[in-house]
Design a protein around this motif. Structure first.
Motif, PDB file in Angstrom:
ATOM      1  N   VAL A   8       0.719  -1.097  -0.067  1.00  0.00           N
ATOM      2  CA  VAL A   8       0.073   0.102  -0.072  1.00  0.00           C
ATOM      3  C   VAL A   8       0.769   1.313  -0.008  1.00  0.00           C
ATOM      4  O   VAL A   8       1.859   1.479   0.971  1.00  0.00           O
ATOM      5  N   VAL A   9       0.514   2.087  -0.992  1.00  0.00           N
ATOM      6  CA  VAL A   9       1.472   3.183  -1.256  1.00  0.00           C
ATOM      7  C   VAL A   9       0.692   4.671  -0.965  1.00  0.00           C
ATOM      8  O   VAL A   9      -0.450   4.745  -1.413  1.00  0.00           O
ATOM      9  N   TYR A  10       0.945   5.335   0.099  1.00  0.00           N
ATOM     10  CA  TYR A  10       0.407   6.638   0.307  1.00  0.00           C
ATOM     11  C   TYR A  10       1.123   7.823  -0.647  1.00  0.00           C
ATOM     12  O   TYR A  10       2.315   7.793  -0.480  1.00  0.00           O
ATOM     13  N   LEU A  11       0.127   8.382  -1.239  1.00  0.00           N
ATOM     14  CA  LEU A  11       0.740   9.665  -2.233  1.00  0.00           C
ATOM     15  C   LEU A  11       0.651  10.863  -1.530  1.00  0.00           C
ATOM     16  O   LEU A  11      -0.630  11.330  -1.812  1.00  0.00           O
ATOM     17  N   ALA A  12       1.549  11.327  -0.827  1.00  0.00           N
ATOM     18  CA  ALA A  12       1.409  12.603  -0.287  1.00  0.00           C
ATOM     19  C   ALA A  12       1.709  13.907  -1.523  1.00  0.00           C
ATOM     20  O   ALA A  12       2.713  13.322  -2.364  1.00  0.00           O
ATOM     21  N   GLY A  13       1.179  14.970  -1.018  1.00  0.00           N
ATOM     22  CA  GLY A  13       1.523  16.055  -2.271  1.00  0.00           C
ATOM     23  C   GLY A  13       0.379  16.860  -2.745  1.00  0.00           C
ATOM     24  O   GLY A  13      -0.584  16.481  -2.528  1.00  0.00           O
ATOM     25  N   GLN A  14       0.882  17.573  -3.662  1.00  0.00           N
ATOM     26  CA  GLN A  14      -0.005  18.504  -4.341  1.00  0.00           C
ATOM     27  C   GLN A  14      -1.305  17.866  -4.842  1.00  0.00           C
ATOM     28  O   GLN A  14      -1.073  16.715  -5.526  1.00  0.00           O
ATOM     29  N   ILE A  15      -2.202  18.451  -4.590  1.00  0.00           N
ATOM     30  CA  ILE A  15      -3.544  18.008  -5.251  1.00  0.00           C
ATOM     31  C   ILE A  15      -4.030  18.896  -6.315  1.00  0.00           C
ATOM     32  O   ILE A  15      -5.426  19.061  -6.536  1.00  0.00           O
ATOM     33  N   HIS A  16      -3.424  19.310  -7.005  1.00  0.00           N
ATOM     34  CA  HIS A  16      -3.716  20.506  -8.007  1.00  0.00           C
ATOM     35  C   HIS A  16      -3.709  19.819  -9.436  1.00  0.00           C
ATOM     36  O   HIS A  16      -4.018  20.428 -10.371  1.00  0.00           O
ATOM     37  N   ASP A  17      -3.043  18.673  -9.645  1.00  0.00           N
ATOM     38  CA  ASP A  17      -2.887  18.275 -10.985  1.00  0.00           C
ATOM     39  C   ASP A  17      -3.234  16.554 -10.685  1.00  0.00           C
ATOM     40  O   ASP A  17      -3.737  15.949  -9.830  1.00  0.00           O
ATOM     41  N   ASP A  18      -2.996  15.757 -11.968  1.00  0.00           N
ATOM     42  CA  ASP A  18      -3.475  14.500 -12.036  1.00  0.00           C
ATOM     43  C   ASP A  18      -2.092  13.531 -11.647  1.00  0.00           C
ATOM     44  O   ASP A  18      -2.477  12.302 -12.295  1.00  0.00           O
ATOM     45  N   TRP A  19      -1.341  13.978 -10.959  1.00  0.00           N
ATOM     46  CA  TRP A  19      -0.120  13.130 -10.764  1.00  0.00           C
ATOM     47  C   TRP A  19      -0.267  11.650 -10.353  1.00  0.00           C
ATOM     48  O   TRP A  19       0.713  10.834 -10.769  1.00  0.00           O
ATOM     49  N   ARG A  20      -1.398  11.650  -9.348  1.00  0.00           N
ATOM     50  CA  ARG A  20      -1.717  10.446  -8.769  1.00  0.00           C
ATOM     51  C   ARG A  20      -2.129   9.464  -9.877  1.00  0.00           C
ATOM     52  O   ARG A  20      -1.907   8.292  -9.596  1.00  0.00           O
ATOM     53  N   ASP A  21      -3.105   9.761 -10.740  1.00  0.00           N
ATOM     54  CA  ASP A  21      -3.475   8.880 -11.826  1.00  0.00           C
ATOM     55  C   ASP A  21      -2.151   8.342 -12.488  1.00  0.00           C
ATOM     56  O   ASP A  21      -2.272   7.216 -12.823  1.00  0.00           O
ATOM     57  N   GLN A  22      -1.359   9.303 -12.733  1.00  0.00           N
ATOM     58  CA  GLN A  22      -0.318   8.759 -13.375  1.00  0.00           C
ATOM     59  C   GLN A  22       0.522   7.810 -13.019  1.00  0.00           C
ATOM     60  O   GLN A  22       0.980   6.750 -13.505  1.00  0.00           O
ATOM     61  N   VAL A  23       0.836   7.935 -11.486  1.00  0.00           N
ATOM     62  CA  VAL A  23       1.362   6.864 -10.859  1.00  0.00           C
ATOM     63  C   VAL A  23       0.377   5.450 -10.915  1.00  0.00           C
ATOM     64  O   VAL A  23       1.226   4.685 -11.262  1.00  0.00           O
TER      65      VAL A  23
END
Lengths: 146, 146, 146, 146, 146, 146, 146, 146
Positions: free
Chosen positions: D4-19
């Motif tokens: 399980v990976v927690y993705l901390a950081g900015q919430i202004h773009d779609d970087w989590r979807d990319q990950v």
């Protein structure tokens, strides 16, 4: 109950396969995790991911950062740690991993040949059990299910 | 504020005296603790206290139990750990002590020659700072008081 | 009872002197520890000790290793942490220090101007107390002795 | 073994979807948790639940209390933390989350552009690995399964 | 050996003075720390430092943040915690302090009248010792030096 | 991802059923654990197991030992703790459970009516979130899955 | 550097005086803490403070609560624990204290006669050092200062 | 929810089978782990794995190292510990296991006959619950699911 076993130690021979095979032969409910065992891959992983580094110090340091990341993830999943020492290498990272495991209260088995009794005496004294062969280490694990 | 520094590492030369002398010259408020540095005394302490042991394995194990006791007492008193690696010995107990210190969140400095960059890369990566000389380690400590 | 206070935050002005002076005026039994406040010294400390680095990344990383060592030593000595945020800098290391302090159960005070309420809201919520001025932070410390 | 990976950081773009997409393409056994990524929802959640607050300070503080609750729950479930810093925002809460993760011994990867080397140098030094791109972070995770 | 004793509990009478006087009469090597015992000061401290708050909820919350800061600082200094419950108040913060102390492995004594046996039964069961009078609590402390 | 929620607080009404029903209506992946909610059973459990006790003190203490055992087992299984305070009872054990949960870093929600703002102010300040209704607590949990 | 030593074990003879005398003769910088060594006082302390109890179970339980309080206070002050086992008593509390000390990472020495090797083998294996005589235990402590 | 129960204590009779049978009759969702209950096997396991030892001390110590390894692995898997003391043996390892469990915050039940109230009073006082029969211990476990 399945136990996860982290296999710390040298990555220059196939001892981890031997451990896994013997565990399978005895139908022990064990799964194994380990460091990267492809030695070239392990040494190059920093530059493989982060690009060429300016010198060997930083080539090694970036590789270590990724390898230590891997070790930390997998050791936290482990119920038991086995650390094997052979005669050929310094293996300070093996001692580091075993000591970290002991400090984190992971039950720990040391495997080392008789010739290394003296240089490993402090670590052996801190580990739960010290044995000389892979078969003996498997015997210790088998005893948990006995 | 005085800091207690545990000096882990080889006991075959006078490097701890050098550290202490340089700290004194700079008037740093440091006190030092360390393992037994008389090598014969260290190896014999188990039998010296508990009597002759049946073989070398147990001679070494009893010695280690007393040496590990000492290390645990003194490292718990320490604010900082310095671990020095030289080229001549395996010093797995030094790696063990450094790793235990890091696991216990003791701020840790590694001293090692350039020739040991590769075998110590994982431990260097986990320690706070890695330097090559005693003077550099003293510089790091001096900086805390700067 | 004397309390040791770690003063995390920007090193570009004399706010730490103000804290110390106000504490002295009120005869509070406080002593202060802090990061290196000479900005050039702080940025150069890695190369000052370890020699010229091959690029800015490693110049910064070696400096950080020594600064983080210092912070770890001094924060472990601290009973209380004050972290000050100003409007001019990113100060991610201040947020890092405050969060580490809170995770280690160090009672923590945040000082930040009204203009930073929004970007610091999560950290303020985790800290014990958030104030806007140095005088208010001193008032909180004074209250412990009240 | 799933991580399980927690993705901390900015919430202004779609970087989590990319990950997540890249992890899926590589068939990595990963699942992802993250803060609320709807920015308006995140800022309003305090008042959405607790009703209108008397001023912006308390609007922000109630929102933060709910967001910090969420972060604490999900980070405790995580085996690994990735914290991404971009150039546009202060993101002190990202630094806070990364530092909390490191203090809790969660293996942590920082992603930051080259332009942020200097302001993030202390946090990078404490994290396990620092990379510049999402692809590199995925490479680090992939290496754990390698 | 001097022991620091944190005196949790109601701040509406002079029971802490009684404890201190009895300890002095018996020449016990004890020093005492406690919450703010001026009730008005305790309730107003948030607004005294941070200015008028928009409503009672936030008046109380800011006061609590400063009082909890004080409690955390002083309880971390304490070797022993005594928590006194009387018949007149809800004193949930006393139960909170006692439970936090027990969770932190601080040896803890509860003082409560016979009439409160039933509502305090779970907390009494978790504390080290429960007594009914200040004299009995002093007897327990005296026994440590006996 | 399923979360286990420990529901601390009064056992005199059906509030736990309300929580469970609302969670089910919203299809939240939650399971609930709680203290014994049959009040007579809870008070009698000590004597039910251990036989008649010589007086009320020991009747209560044996009951508490079994109830605290249950609470410790179930709270260690919980990812989140909700503690509800009503107007009618002293509920010191609820404050004890909430404080223990917070000390163990369990994310914690307090539910209390507006009338209890003042007596619960310190505990509210230490908890992650304080709300007034069961619906609001469910909203906080729902937000974790949002 | 002074070390505080907790002396766990039987309270039926003067072995603690022997330890203290031998330490004094060797000018070791040690101070000693211990349980109540007046056996009648130890057994009666519960009733002495709390009044007559309804039966032997509760007489013993109240005494134990005060004795365990004392042990917890003093062991937390100790740098080292020595636990002595003799042939005459069951001394389960000595085994309890030694095991608690080891679990808390207190460096621990067991003293036991040769006749007790077998029944104490698990505890000896977990302790740092096991010896047969008080003189040997003093030798181990002396070695720390060597 | 299934609970794992570690059954510490004498290995000379079939009390563990009784526990398991009674749990099965009541359909409790429990699984049990335990030390090696074949007494000869337990005493010989060191030599069985590591070969003949030079004397009884080392025969016992090697056996203990393997048995302690097993106990540590299994107790870390346990949610609850039951420790049974009978009248016939010294069972210091049972006291050791119970004390280690309590120190690790494992909820712990002691089973002991009335005749052992006095020698076990300190351990009973530290455990969560002390009962006299296996049926009573099962009742306590059943209550968790009640």
């Amino acid at each position: 109950m399945e136990l996860v076993v982290y296999l710390a130690g040298q990555i220059h021979d196939d001892w981890r396969d031997q451990v896994a095979n013997k565990a399978r032969e005895k139908n022990l409910s064990l799964s194994f995790v380990a460091p990267q065992t492809n030695h070239d891959r392990s040494d190059a992983i920093g530059e493989d991911i982060l690009g060429e580094q300016p010198n060997n110090l930083y080539r090694d340091d970036t590789a270590s950062s990724v390898n230590n990341f891997r070790t930390q993830v997998l050791m936290q999943k482990a119920d038991v740690v086995i650390a094997l020492f052979g005669e050929s290498y310094r293996q300070w990272n093996t001692a580091m991993d075993a000591s970290a495991a002991i400090s984190l209260n992971k039950p720990t088995i040391i495997i080392r040949p008789e010739s290394l009794i003296h240089p490993l005496k402090e670590l052996s004294n801190k580990a739960n059990v010290t044995v000389e062969t892979i078969d003996q280490a498997i015997d210790v694990l088998e005893y948990v299910f006995d």
